[in-house]
Structures are given as C-alpha cells and as structure tokens.
Design an enzyme around this catalytic site. Structure first.
Site, PDB file in Angstrom:
ATOM      1  N   GLU A  78      38.912  26.402  40.723  1.00  0.00           N
ATOM      2  CA  GLU A  78      39.900  25.854  39.793  1.00  0.00           C
ATOM      3  C   GLU A  78      40.837  24.831  40.430  1.00  0.00           C
ATOM      4  O   GLU A  78      41.572  24.138  39.726  1.00  0.00           O
ATOM      5  CB  GLU A  78      40.723  27.004  39.185  1.00  0.00           C
ATOM      6  CG  GLU A  78      39.890  27.863  38.243  1.00  0.00           C
ATOM      7  CD  GLU A  78      40.638  29.094  37.745  1.00  0.00           C
ATOM      8  OE1 GLU A  78      41.689  29.431  38.335  1.00  0.00           O
ATOM      9  OE2 GLU A  78      40.166  29.716  36.785  1.00  0.00           O
ATOM     10  N   GLU A 109      27.692  42.921  51.886  1.00  0.00           N
ATOM     11  CA  GLU A 109      29.012  43.065  52.500  1.00  0.00           C
ATOM     12  C   GLU A 109      28.949  43.652  53.909  1.00  0.00           C
ATOM     13  O   GLU A 109      29.932  43.603  54.656  1.00  0.00           O
ATOM     14  CB  GLU A 109      29.931  43.916  51.637  1.00  0.00           C
ATOM     15  CG  GLU A 109      29.588  45.377  51.564  1.00  0.00           C
ATOM     16  CD  GLU A 109      30.651  46.164  50.797  1.00  0.00           C
ATOM     17  OE1 GLU A 109      31.107  47.186  51.334  1.00  0.00           O
ATOM     18  OE2 GLU A 109      31.023  45.758  49.684  1.00  0.00           O
TER      19      GLU A 109
END
Length: 273
Positions: A78, A109
């Site tokens: 953004e 992960e």
C-alpha cells in the site's frame, strides 16, 4: 505462551449464537488498543528509524511467516500508491515466497536458510532496517532473518505478542504487543494480527510523515490511478489552494496528476500575478 493459551471467556464458543460471538470478539479486541497505547514509545522509535532509512536511500524490510507475513505484504504493497514512492523502499519477505502472501504455507516458517537467502538476494546493508513480525516470537524464519540482518550491521526491530519472546533477544529494538489468549485458541489472525497490522500502519505512516510525504494531513504524492483517486487529488488541490474544482482538475490534467506540480504552479502564478 499467551497466544496459545485458552481464553476462559470463550470456553463455550461452540454453543454461542452469532450475536454473542460478535459481542465477545468486540470486547476482546479492546485489549488490542490497550496494547497499542503501552507500545506507543517503542512504535514511535521504530517509525523514526524507518524514516531515517527512507531519507538516506535505505529500505524498510518486513519479515514474517503466515498471518504476520501476509500483514507485512499488505502494508508494503500500500505504500507506493499512497505516498508515490518506488516499491523498492518497502519490501516484505514472507516465508514460502510470494505465493505465501495469498496462500497459506505454514511449513515454510521453519526454513531458516530461506530467510537468510532472501536477505542476501536483497543485498541488505547498514542503510536498511529490518522489522520482523512473529506472534509467538519464536518463528525460526523470522529469528534467522533478524539475527542475520544484525550481523550485517542492520538496525533490527522485532514485533511479537508474547512476553520474553526469543526473537527479542536477537533484535536491537523490541515491540511487545501482549494481546493475550485469542477467542479461538491459537488463531493469531485475530487480536495478535490486528495489533501487528496497526503497528505497521503506524511505523510506515510515521516514516512518510517525517520524510515530508504529507502536507497537513493530506497525501500530496498519491498516485491518481483511478477515478476515485483523481477526485481525491482534486480535493487536495482545492484544500491547499484557492483553485476551484474545475481549475484543479484542468491543472492536474496538464501536470500528469501531480499535486505538487500544480501547487507549485499556483504559487508561482500568485507571486507573479
């Protein structure tokens, strides 16, 4: 570890009606804002470091896995349309690669080597900052990234939702968002994820405000990529000048929808008029 503990208030979650679930979740979310208030100073410090990195040509690199990685991806994505900056300034490294931003890849992960390799591919250096997010605070991918970045002289920040999180031991700066047990046990996309998103919102916004990307409270470098954003550009010009709506629209069209260019032209016109 509080993020994995059972929340006594939601033991009967499976027996609740929809309105009861909403009410309980709303009440529990109040914890998030209390955590944000406690973390104000540490979040502000991270924002200041991010601003200095941006101003000196460095990058703000987010690192996360699972929900944390997707939150990091969202904030980084953004920044270019909001502040008119190149996408290279805010980067998200997500365990499992780019596809993990939209598709869960929970096994990734644990891959410490992948985190180190991703930072090396970026050519991470002292001008940059690395911000690692892990609700548990013990995600191997995030810890490896923080540790590796620190070894390269990079300023590092760890954001976690558990006290005494292992990742804090490897980072220069720590932000604790102690959101406690989730309504749905272990589902850190809820309170923990909300707090992480708010923290990144604040850090990135601070960085841009301190770097002069905002005038008053207006995003003067917004990219006018659609009709809504063009309308916003017109409103901003009107708010910061005496131009009418028609004048603002015409000048923006003539200046490739650059608010700064239009404001400069209007100031020059006023001085010579």
């Amino acid at each position: 570890m509080s993020t994995e503990a059972r929340n006594p208030r939601s033991i009967g979650l499976d027996k609740m009606e929809a309105t009861e679930i909403v009410r309980l979740m709303n009440e529990e979310e109040q914890t998030v804002m209390r955590c944000m208030a406690k973390a104000e100073r540490s979040i502000a410090e991270a924002g200041e470091h991010a601003a200095r990195a941006f101003q000196t040509g460095g990058r703000i690199v987010y690192v996360g896995a699972g929900t944390s990685g997707r939150i990091a991806t969202m904030d980084a994505a953004e920044m270019p349309p909001t502040f008119g900056i190149d996408p290279s300034h805010f980067v998200a490294i997500v365990a499992g690669g780019e596809s993990a931003g939209s598709t869960a890849n929970e096994t990734a992960e644990d891959d410490e080597h992948a985190a180190i390799e991703a930072l090396n591919q970026l050519g991470i250096g002292p001008k940059d900052v690395v911000i690692g997010l892990a609700a548990s605070g013990r995600t191997p991918f995030v810890i490896a990234a923080i540790r590796h970045a620190s070894q390269k002289g990079v300023w590092t920040c760890a954001i976690a939702n558990n006290k005494h999180a292992p990742v804090f031991e490897h980072a220069e700066h720590a932000i604790l968002l102690d959101t406690g047990p989730e309504v749905l046990t272990g589902s850190t996309r809820l309170k923990a994820g909300t707090a992480q998103k708010l923290a990144l919102n604040r850090i990135s916004t601070i960085a841009m405000v301190l770097s002069g990307k905002v005038v008053e409270n207006l995003m003067v470098d917004v990219k006018a990529k659609n009709a809504k954003l063009k309308e916003r550009c017109i409103r901003i010009v009107r708010d910061l000048s005496t131009a009418t709506e028609d004048e603002a629209g015409r000048l923006l069209e003539e200046n490739n929808w650059s608010i700064r260019a239009v404001l400069s032209a209007l100031r020059s016109s006023a001085q010579t008029g």
